[in-house]
Write a protein that holds these residues in place. Structure first.
Motif, short mmCIF file in Angstrom:
data_model
loop_
_atom_site.label_atom_id
_atom_site.label_comp_id
_atom_site.label_asym_id
_atom_site.label_seq_id
_atom_site.Cartn_x
_atom_site.Cartn_y
_atom_site.Cartn_z
N ALA A 170 -27.75 -14.05 -3.49
CA ALA A 170 -26.47 -14.08 -2.86
C ALA A 170 -25.59 -14.75 -4.11
CB ALA A 170 -26.70 -15.40 -1.92
N ALA A 171 -26.01 -15.34 -5.22
CA ALA A 171 -25.25 -15.93 -6.10
C ALA A 171 -24.59 -14.89 -6.83
CB ALA A 171 -26.03 -16.98 -6.88
N VAL A 172 -25.68 -13.95 -7.34
CA VAL A 172 -25.27 -12.79 -8.15
C VAL A 172 -24.03 -11.88 -7.43
CG1 VAL A 172 -25.81 -10.63 -9.13
CG2 VAL A 172 -27.38 -12.61 -9.29
N LEU A 173 -24.51 -11.72 -6.00
CA LEU A 173 -23.58 -10.75 -5.17
C LEU A 173 -22.26 -11.63 -5.05
CD1 LEU A 173 -25.77 -9.45 -2.30
CD2 LEU A 173 -24.39 -8.32 -3.89
N SER A 174 -22.02 -12.80 -5.06
CA SER A 174 -20.93 -13.71 -4.85
C SER A 174 -20.12 -13.55 -5.97
CB SER A 174 -21.20 -15.16 -4.82
OG SER A 174 -21.90 -15.22 -3.45
N ALA A 175 -20.86 -13.61 -7.40
CA ALA A 175 -20.14 -13.39 -8.58
C ALA A 175 -19.39 -12.12 -8.72
CB ALA A 175 -20.88 -13.88 -9.73
N VAL A 176 -20.23 -11.00 -8.39
CA VAL A 176 -19.73 -9.60 -8.53
C VAL A 176 -18.60 -9.49 -7.53
CG1 VAL A 176 -20.25 -7.06 -8.02
CG2 VAL A 176 -21.91 -8.73 -9.10
N THR A 177 -18.54 -10.05 -6.33
CA THR A 177 -17.65 -10.00 -5.55
C THR A 177 -16.21 -10.48 -5.79
OG1 THR A 177 -19.33 -9.73 -3.69
CG2 THR A 177 -16.93 -10.11 -3.04
N ALA A 178 -16.39 -11.74 -6.49
CA ALA A 178 -15.46 -12.41 -6.99
C ALA A 178 -14.64 -11.73 -8.26
CB ALA A 178 -15.83 -14.01 -7.38
N LEU A 179 -15.37 -11.09 -9.08
CA LEU A 179 -15.09 -10.36 -10.08
C LEU A 179 -14.26 -9.18 -9.52
CD1 LEU A 179 -14.66 -9.79 -13.02
CD2 LEU A 179 -16.87 -8.59 -12.83
N ALA A 180 -14.62 -8.50 -8.37
CA ALA A 180 -14.14 -7.27 -7.84
C ALA A 180 -12.66 -7.68 -7.24
CB ALA A 180 -14.83 -7.04 -6.65
N TYR A 181 -12.58 -8.93 -6.53
CA TYR A 181 -11.31 -9.42 -6.03
C TYR A 181 -10.35 -9.64 -7.12
CZ TYR A 181 -12.73 -10.14 -1.18
OH TYR A 181 -12.74 -9.97 0.31
N HIS A 215 -18.34 -8.28 -0.13
CA HIS A 215 -18.16 -9.47 0.20
C HIS A 215 -19.32 -9.69 1.86
CE1 HIS A 215 -15.21 -12.78 1.33
NE2 HIS A 215 -16.45 -13.25 1.74
N LEU A 216 -19.20 -8.75 2.36
CA LEU A 216 -19.91 -8.65 3.67
C LEU A 216 -21.75 -8.83 3.12
CD1 LEU A 216 -20.79 -8.46 6.58
CD2 LEU A 216 -20.67 -5.96 6.28
N LEU A 217 -21.97 -8.04 2.29
CA LEU A 217 -23.42 -8.02 1.55
C LEU A 217 -23.49 -9.54 1.07
CD1 LEU A 217 -25.72 -6.41 1.19
CD2 LEU A 217 -25.07 -5.82 -0.96
N ALA A 218 -22.79 -10.11 0.45
CA ALA A 218 -22.87 -11.20 -0.20
C ALA A 218 -23.10 -12.50 0.89
CB ALA A 218 -21.86 -11.88 -0.70
N LEU A 219 -22.31 -12.32 2.01
CA LEU A 219 -22.38 -13.22 3.06
C LEU A 219 -23.78 -13.16 3.83
CD1 LEU A 219 -18.87 -12.75 4.80
CD2 LEU A 219 -19.69 -14.79 3.77
#
Length: 267
Positions: free
Chosen positions: A13-24, A50-54
């Motif tokens: 979840a942490a990795v996905l959150s970081a990747v999503t923040a970068l994408a935004y 974002h959905l996957l991270a959630l």
């Protein structure tokens, strides 16, 4: 607060959150270099990340939730509304706002993944959470539309209005539709909260979250009544909306922020 143990608790979840923040964060840089379909595809991919991270965070065992995940779900709902709306109103433009909001909440969710909830007082408690987060999302969508409405009004007053931009009256109508839908869901949220409070505590508990949520409900109710009976619009209506949204934000997110960050308590 030591963040490394927090991040290690749910590394995917942490990795996905970081990747999503970068994408935004990269999305606004990419928009001017793309066509309409390409920009929409980038937003769609970011939405999926974002959905996957959630889901990765919310499906952990035990469940973790708090002020930052609540904001993250809210931002995802606003982006969902925007993606649907732009199918009907292609001239709607809020990409910069949504990108900044998305990047900010994903970083918050990365740093503050929330507290553990190993046991729920009722199997129906997630329904109360879902109603509350949905009301947050709809009210947040109303706030975004109000911001766009104010921007359009300023452009019109300064003589710089773009003929291809969203009509002001259409933005106003959409804003109040989201307010009305958010008010209905907030009413259901308060009713469910009252029921669960009675079930668990045998009485209604008046804490900060309950007080601010009721204040938000009253403010939104007065705004809708003023719109219906007195024709409220413009700055007064927008200020009432911001006030109600502020109360709602202080309700759950504000109280959880104080507990998790300032007091560093799980409950």
């Amino acid at each position: 607060m030591n963040l490394l143990p927090q991040l290690a608790l749910n590394l995917p979840a942490a990795v996905l959150s970081a990747v999503t923040a970068l994408a935004y964060a990269l999305a606004p840089w990419a928009y001017p270099r793309m066509g309409a379909l390409q920009a929409r595809a980038v937003l769609g991919i970011t939405w999926g990340l974002h959905l996957l991270a959630l889901l990765t965070g919310l499906m952990s065992d035990p469940v973790r939730f708090g002020f930052a995940p609540a904001l993250s779900v809210t931002a995802w709902l606003v982006l969902t509304v925007y993606l649907v709306e732009t199918r009907f109103y292609p001239q709607l433009r809020a990409r910069w706002t949504l990108s900044a909001l998305g990047a900010a909440v994903m970083l918050l969710a990365l740093l503050f993944p929330g507290a553990h909830h190993p046991a729920l007082p009722s199997v129906w408690m997630p329904l109360h959470w879902a109603l509350g987060i949905a009301s947050y999302g709809l009210i947040a969508a109303a706030v975004v539309h109000a911001l766009l409405m104010q921007r359009a009004e300023r452009a019109m007053r300064s003589g710089q209005a773009n003929e291809a931009a969203m009509p002001l009256l259409t933005l106003e109508r959409l804003t109040f539709r989201f307010v009305a839908a958010g008010f209905v869901l907030l009413s259901l949220t308060l009713a469910a909260g009252w029921y669960f409070s009675e079930l668990v505590n045998q009485r209604m508990v008046w804490n900060h979250k309950a007080v601010f949520s009721v204040l938000a409900w009253l403010t939104m109710g007065v705004l809708l009544w003023g719109r219906w009976r007195l024709g409220w619009r413009g700055r007064m209506a927008v200020r009432m909306l911001y006030l109600g949204a502020g109360f709602l934000l202080l309700g759950y997110v504000g109280s959880r922020f104080v507990l998790e960050v300032l007091l560093q308590r799980a409950v």
